[in-house]
Scaffold this motif. Structure first.
Motif, short mmCIF file in Angstrom:
data_model
loop_
_atom_site.label_atom_id
_atom_site.label_comp_id
_atom_site.label_asym_id
_atom_site.label_seq_id
_atom_site.Cartn_x
_atom_site.Cartn_y
_atom_site.Cartn_z
N THR A 32 0.49 1.49 9.06
CA THR A 32 0.12 2.62 9.90
C THR A 32 -0.25 3.78 9.01
O THR A 32 0.49 4.12 8.08
N ALA A 33 -1.42 4.38 9.29
CA ALA A 33 -1.92 5.48 8.47
C ALA A 33 -2.02 6.75 9.31
O ALA A 33 -2.70 6.76 10.34
N PRO A 34 -1.37 7.82 8.90
CA PRO A 34 -1.50 9.09 9.62
C PRO A 34 -2.88 9.69 9.38
O PRO A 34 -3.49 9.48 8.33
N VAL A 35 -3.36 10.44 10.36
CA VAL A 35 -4.62 11.17 10.21
C VAL A 35 -4.32 12.50 9.53
O VAL A 35 -3.39 13.21 9.95
N GLN A 36 -5.09 12.81 8.49
CA GLN A 36 -4.88 14.04 7.72
C GLN A 36 -6.21 14.71 7.42
O GLN A 36 -7.21 14.04 7.23
N PRO A 37 -6.20 16.05 7.35
CA PRO A 37 -7.42 16.73 6.90
C PRO A 37 -7.59 16.47 5.41
O PRO A 37 -6.62 16.34 4.68
N VAL A 38 -8.83 16.34 4.97
CA VAL A 38 -9.13 16.10 3.56
C VAL A 38 -10.15 17.13 3.11
O VAL A 38 -11.15 17.38 3.80
N MET A 39 -9.89 17.71 1.97
CA MET A 39 -10.84 18.68 1.42
C MET A 39 -12.12 17.95 1.05
O MET A 39 -12.09 16.80 0.61
N PRO A 40 -13.29 18.61 1.19
CA PRO A 40 -14.56 17.99 0.79
C PRO A 40 -14.52 17.60 -0.69
O PRO A 40 -13.83 18.25 -1.49
N MET A 41 -15.29 16.57 -1.04
CA MET A 41 -15.37 16.14 -2.42
C MET A 41 -16.10 17.19 -3.23
O MET A 41 -17.03 17.82 -2.76
N SER A 42 -15.66 17.39 -4.47
CA SER A 42 -16.35 18.32 -5.35
C SER A 42 -16.83 17.60 -6.58
O SER A 42 -16.20 16.65 -7.04
N ALA A 46 0.84 -1.20 0.00
CA ALA A 46 0.00 0.00 0.00
C ALA A 46 0.87 1.24 0.00
O ALA A 46 1.87 1.30 0.70
N ASP A 47 0.47 2.23 -0.80
CA ASP A 47 1.15 3.52 -0.84
C ASP A 47 0.26 4.59 -0.23
O ASP A 47 -0.97 4.58 -0.43
N ALA A 48 0.88 5.52 0.45
CA ALA A 48 0.24 6.74 0.96
C ALA A 48 -1.06 6.51 1.72
O ALA A 48 -2.07 7.16 1.47
N PRO A 49 -1.07 5.58 2.68
CA PRO A 49 -2.29 5.40 3.47
C PRO A 49 -2.53 6.61 4.37
O PRO A 49 -1.58 7.22 4.86
N PHE A 50 -3.79 6.97 4.55
CA PHE A 50 -4.14 8.01 5.52
C PHE A 50 -5.59 7.84 5.94
O PHE A 50 -6.39 7.20 5.27
N GLY A 90 -17.62 3.66 14.62
CA GLY A 90 -17.70 3.55 16.07
C GLY A 90 -16.66 4.38 16.80
O GLY A 90 -16.17 3.97 17.85
N LEU A 91 -16.34 5.54 16.25
CA LEU A 91 -15.36 6.42 16.90
C LEU A 91 -15.82 6.77 18.32
O LEU A 91 -16.97 7.18 18.51
N GLU A 92 -14.95 6.62 19.27
CA GLU A 92 -15.26 6.99 20.65
C GLU A 92 -14.44 8.18 21.11
O GLU A 92 -14.66 8.70 22.19
N SER A 93 -13.49 8.59 20.27
CA SER A 93 -12.68 9.76 20.60
C SER A 93 -12.37 10.51 19.31
O SER A 93 -12.51 9.97 18.21
N THR A 94 -11.97 11.74 19.46
CA THR A 94 -11.65 12.57 18.31
C THR A 94 -10.33 12.15 17.70
O THR A 94 -9.37 11.84 18.41
N VAL A 95 -10.28 12.11 16.37
CA VAL A 95 -9.01 11.86 15.68
C VAL A 95 -8.54 13.18 15.09
O VAL A 95 -9.32 13.91 14.49
N ARG A 96 -7.28 13.47 15.31
CA ARG A 96 -6.73 14.76 14.88
C ARG A 96 -5.54 14.54 13.96
O ARG A 96 -4.86 13.53 14.04
N GLU A 97 -5.28 15.55 13.15
CA GLU A 97 -4.11 15.53 12.29
C GLU A 97 -2.88 15.22 13.14
O GLU A 97 -2.71 15.78 14.22
N ASP A 129 -2.30 12.22 14.43
CA ASP A 129 -2.53 10.90 15.04
C ASP A 129 -2.20 9.82 14.02
O ASP A 129 -2.16 10.08 12.82
N GLU A 130 -2.00 8.60 14.48
CA GLU A 130 -1.76 7.47 13.60
C GLU A 130 -2.73 6.35 13.93
O GLU A 130 -3.07 6.14 15.09
N VAL A 131 -3.15 5.63 12.89
CA VAL A 131 -4.09 4.52 13.04
C VAL A 131 -3.46 3.27 12.43
O VAL A 131 -3.00 3.30 11.29
N ALA A 132 -3.44 2.18 13.20
CA ALA A 132 -2.95 0.90 12.69
C ALA A 132 -4.09 0.23 11.92
O ALA A 132 -5.21 0.11 12.42
N LEU A 133 -3.80 -0.20 10.70
CA LEU A 133 -4.77 -0.88 9.85
C LEU A 133 -4.27 -2.29 9.54
O LEU A 133 -3.07 -2.49 9.35
#
Length: 147
Positions: free
Chosen positions: A136-146, A27-31, A110-117, A119-123
């Motif tokens: 491991t995927a870092p948490v990143q802000p994503v622009m809304p879909m257009s 996998a490349d560039a997971p987030f 089922g998020l029970e806590s806030t995820v912020r830029e 943070d890292e998530v194991a997948l």
């Protein structure tokens, strides 16, 4: 002695096959998408690559952030974009598939806590050939879909 030599050779051959095979999927560039506080779910994105001569299917995913993970796609029904759970995501032989906003993705439910830029998530990704990919995927802000 001969039995021991045979078992050692067989184990070595299995390890070489397993390691060569395990490198077929990556996998490349997971987030993971940053979401506002109180959101019940988020999504994970990446590009999956298959270096083998046979297609493989992503059939299951898990994460260390939420109790439930689903494979999803976006579809347009009567002019309205909707998310739908899918049974698998196919990665073509010697090809790749993008998991991206507005398309295929993983839903972390089922998020029970806030995820912020930052943070890292194991997948953990499980494929129909028995292979498992942990990343491991870092948490990143994503622009809304257009559209």
């Amino acid at each position: 002695m001969l039995k021991s030599l045979f078992l050692t050779a067989a184990a070595s051959a299995l390890l070489m096959t397993t390691s060569a095979y395990a490198e077929a999927i990556n996998a490349d560039a997971p987030f993971v998408r940053e979401v506002p506080p109180g959101s019940p779910a988020t999504a994970a994105f990446m590009t999956l690559h298959n270096a083998s001569d046979a297609p493989v299917r992503l059939v299951e995913a898990g994460n260390d952030l939420t109790p439930h993970t689903e494979l999803h796609n976006h579809v347009v029904i009567e002019g309205v974009m909707q998310m739908r759970q899918v049974e698998h995501i196919e990665v073509p032989a010697n090809g790749n598939v993008a998991l991206a906003p507005g398309g295929l993705h993983l839903m972390l439910i089922g998020l029970e806590s806030t995820v912020r830029e930052g943070d890292e998530v194991a997948l953990t990704l499980t494929f129909d050939n028995g292979e498992t990919l942990e990343l491991t995927a870092p948490v990143q802000p994503v622009m809304p879909m257009s559209h």
